[in-house]
Design a protein around this motif. Structure first.
Motif, mmCIF file in Angstrom:
data_model
loop_
_atom_site.group_PDB
_atom_site.id
_atom_site.type_symbol
_atom_site.label_atom_id
_atom_site.label_comp_id
_atom_site.label_asym_id
_atom_site.label_seq_id
_atom_site.Cartn_x
_atom_site.Cartn_y
_atom_site.Cartn_z
ATOM 1 N N ASN A 167 14.194 67.384 -3.179
ATOM 2 C CA ASN A 167 12.996 67.544 -2.346
ATOM 3 C C ASN A 167 12.780 69.011 -2.026
ATOM 4 O OD1 ASN A 167 12.138 64.704 -1.744
ATOM 5 N ND2 ASN A 167 14.217 64.587 -0.953
ATOM 6 N N GLY A 168 11.515 69.434 -2.117
ATOM 7 C CA GLY A 168 11.161 70.793 -1.764
ATOM 8 C C GLY A 168 10.552 70.840 -0.375
ATOM 9 N N LEU A 169 9.606 71.751 -0.181
ATOM 10 C CA LEU A 169 8.957 71.877 1.133
ATOM 11 C C LEU A 169 7.928 70.775 1.350
ATOM 12 C CD1 LEU A 169 8.265 73.355 3.745
ATOM 13 C CD2 LEU A 169 6.769 74.871 2.411
ATOM 14 N N TRP A 170 7.084 70.510 0.339
ATOM 15 C CA TRP A 170 5.971 69.581 0.510
ATOM 16 C C TRP A 170 6.135 68.282 -0.268
ATOM 17 C CZ3 TRP A 170 3.625 71.240 4.511
ATOM 18 C CH2 TRP A 170 3.422 72.602 4.743
ATOM 19 N N GLY A 171 7.108 68.201 -1.122
ATOM 20 C CA GLY A 171 7.246 66.982 -1.929
ATOM 21 C C GLY A 171 8.460 67.058 -2.831
ATOM 22 N N GLY A 172 8.461 66.171 -3.820
ATOM 23 C CA GLY A 172 9.603 66.083 -4.705
ATOM 24 C C GLY A 172 9.699 67.259 -5.672
ATOM 25 N N ILE A 173 10.925 67.580 -6.045
ATOM 26 C CA ILE A 173 11.201 68.544 -7.102
ATOM 27 C C ILE A 173 12.195 67.890 -8.055
ATOM 28 C CG2 ILE A 173 10.745 70.600 -5.717
ATOM 29 C CD1 ILE A 173 13.724 70.890 -5.253
ATOM 30 N N TRP A 174 12.196 68.328 -9.293
ATOM 31 C CA TRP A 174 13.098 67.735 -10.271
ATOM 32 C C TRP A 174 13.331 68.722 -11.407
ATOM 33 C CZ3 TRP A 174 8.042 66.440 -9.522
ATOM 34 C CH2 TRP A 174 7.168 66.630 -10.591
ATOM 35 N N GLY A 175 14.229 68.373 -12.302
ATOM 36 C CA GLY A 175 14.477 69.265 -13.426
ATOM 37 C C GLY A 175 15.608 68.772 -14.302
ATOM 38 N N TYR A 176 15.996 69.623 -15.248
ATOM 39 C CA TYR A 176 17.085 69.316 -16.179
ATOM 40 C C TYR A 176 17.954 70.560 -16.326
ATOM 41 C CZ TYR A 176 14.438 65.138 -17.295
ATOM 42 O OH TYR A 176 13.766 63.947 -17.191
ATOM 43 N N LEU A 177 19.259 70.347 -16.343
ATOM 44 C CA LEU A 177 20.231 71.423 -16.462
ATOM 45 C C LEU A 177 20.958 71.282 -17.793
ATOM 46 C CD1 LEU A 177 21.781 73.780 -15.039
ATOM 47 C CD2 LEU A 177 23.348 72.039 -14.153
ATOM 48 N N ALA A 248 10.086 81.749 -0.429
ATOM 49 C CA ALA A 248 10.132 80.296 -0.682
ATOM 50 C C ALA A 248 11.495 79.743 -0.289
ATOM 51 C CB ALA A 248 9.832 80.007 -2.148
ATOM 52 N N THR A 249 11.897 80.067 0.923
ATOM 53 C CA THR A 249 13.241 79.719 1.378
ATOM 54 C C THR A 249 13.502 78.212 1.364
ATOM 55 O OG1 THR A 249 13.287 81.672 2.803
ATOM 56 C CG2 THR A 249 14.885 79.922 3.273
ATOM 57 N N ILE A 250 12.574 77.433 1.914
ATOM 58 C CA ILE A 250 12.805 75.989 2.022
ATOM 59 C C ILE A 250 12.836 75.338 0.638
ATOM 60 C CG2 ILE A 250 11.883 73.815 2.919
ATOM 61 C CD1 ILE A 250 10.795 75.319 5.290
ATOM 62 N N THR A 251 11.921 75.733 -0.237
ATOM 63 C CA THR A 251 11.910 75.171 -1.583
ATOM 64 C C THR A 251 13.200 75.520 -2.317
ATOM 65 O OG1 THR A 251 9.505 75.339 -1.717
ATOM 66 C CG2 THR A 251 10.689 75.082 -3.778
ATOM 67 N N CYS A 252 13.637 76.778 -2.210
ATOM 68 C CA CYS A 252 14.875 77.198 -2.882
ATOM 69 C C CYS A 252 16.103 76.531 -2.271
ATOM 70 C CB CYS A 252 15.001 78.717 -2.844
ATOM 71 S SG CYS A 252 13.842 79.548 -3.960
#
Length: 325
Positions: A167-177, A248-252
């Motif tokens: 989760n980021g600041l305003w909604g979901g975040i996702w990705g692949y490592l 972008a502290t909260i998102t990071c």
């Protein structure tokens, strides 16, 4: 014969019968003051509330059926587009972008000449559960007992890809490592978001931010998860820490937490592969390559999470360089 209605024009009295009365019983007006009432044909009163409600209900039902039909007809196409987008994201973590035919490239990287795609399911204990079906696990349904693991071949080298959700600041975040075959060094990453702030949190999806992860290590010398996103990278920890996006502290922080939670889920498996690589890299050991194991059989006691197989049956060469002393 049906009775007729006659109304008195003087007082409004209504008389029912075959003819008008001689005298109005109320005002005593004569029969000439009565006139026959014309019967109106009964029909739907389009001005009534009942009519408006019924009309709305019927209209909504018809539209709902039409939309359901269209949705059903388009579902195969929608599902195919969702799968294709997912493949593009996974390929992006490997640095493979803007392919003319992403589906064909995905098959080349994750299947090659093999019978099935290398899309496995493991658990948080590091045990291989299924050798197929990992792609079909939605990212929002990932649990400790159902962890997708993708194994790719890029330029002849093995890469491990794991999905991430947070989760980021305003909604979901996702990705692949994407990890190198040592399951410790980052080969590439891909991040995306639902609604982060443009120019700030949304920058996690930029190449500039994602490039910062390449070459970073997951585990420190003590085998602990050290990878993190920091506002300011600490001296001596450059191999494990990544510069956050300014403003972008909260998102990071969300990215950092997402990495920590994901790596904790996959930690057991990654460390097993990493430890096996270290052992196999010894000059005293035959050159081999570590790949995800087949489903454990009775002879393994059900505890096998990885298996060791020759990297190249023709010359027995491994993708792992011997450790230099």
């Amino acid at each position: 014969m049906a009775a007729k209605k006659f109304v008195c024009k003087v007082c409004g009295y209504v008389h029912e019968g075959s003819s008008a009365p001689g005298v109005c019983p109320l005002c005593k007006a004569g029969a000439s003051e009565f006139e026959a009432v014309k019967e109106e044909k009964k029909g739907i009163n389009t001005n009534s509330d009942v009519y408006a409600i019924l009309y709305s209900i019927v209209l909504v039902v018809i539209v709902a059926f039409l939309l359901a039909g269209v949705s059903s007809a388009l579902k195969p196409t929608q599902d195919a587009n969702i799968k294709l987008d997912k493949k593009k994201q996974i390929l992006a973590s490997l640095g493979i972008k803007n392919e003319a035919d992403p589906a064909a490239k995905y098959e080349e990287v994750f299947k090659g000449d093999e019978k099935d795609f290398r899309e496995y399911i493991i658990n948080s204990k590091g045990k291989l559960l299924e050798k197929k079906g990992g792609f079909d696990v939605p990212n929002d349904q990932i649990t400790d007992d159902k962890l997708p693991l993708y194994v790719a071949k890029v330029d002849g080298k093995t890469k491990y890809i794991i999905p991430m959700v947070g989760n980021g600041l305003w909604g979901g975040i996702w990705g692949y490592l994407a990890l190198n075959d040592d399951c410790n060094t980052i080969f590439g990453v891909y991040f995306s978001h639902a609604s982060e702030t443009p120019g700030l949190g949304a920058e996690i999806a930029s190449d500039k931010f994602q490039e910062r992860f390449k070459g970073k290590k997951i585990f420190n010398e003590n085998g602990e998860i050290a990878l993190s996103v920091k506002k300011k990278v600490e001296k001596g920890l450059e191999n494990y820490q990544v510069d956050a996006v300014s403003g972008a502290t909260i998102t990071c922080n969300g990215v950092d937490l997402m990495l920590a939670e994901t790596l904790n889920q996959y930690k057991a498996y990654l460390k097993k592969v990493n430890n096996d690589i270290q052992e196999l890299a010894s000059p005293l050991k035959p050159a081999t390559e570590v790949l995800p194991a087949a489903a454990p059989g009775p002879e393994s006691g059900g505890n096998v999470a990885t298996e060791v197989v020759p990297a190249d049956p023709k010359n027995n060469k491994a993708n792992v360089e011997p450790l230099k002393k």
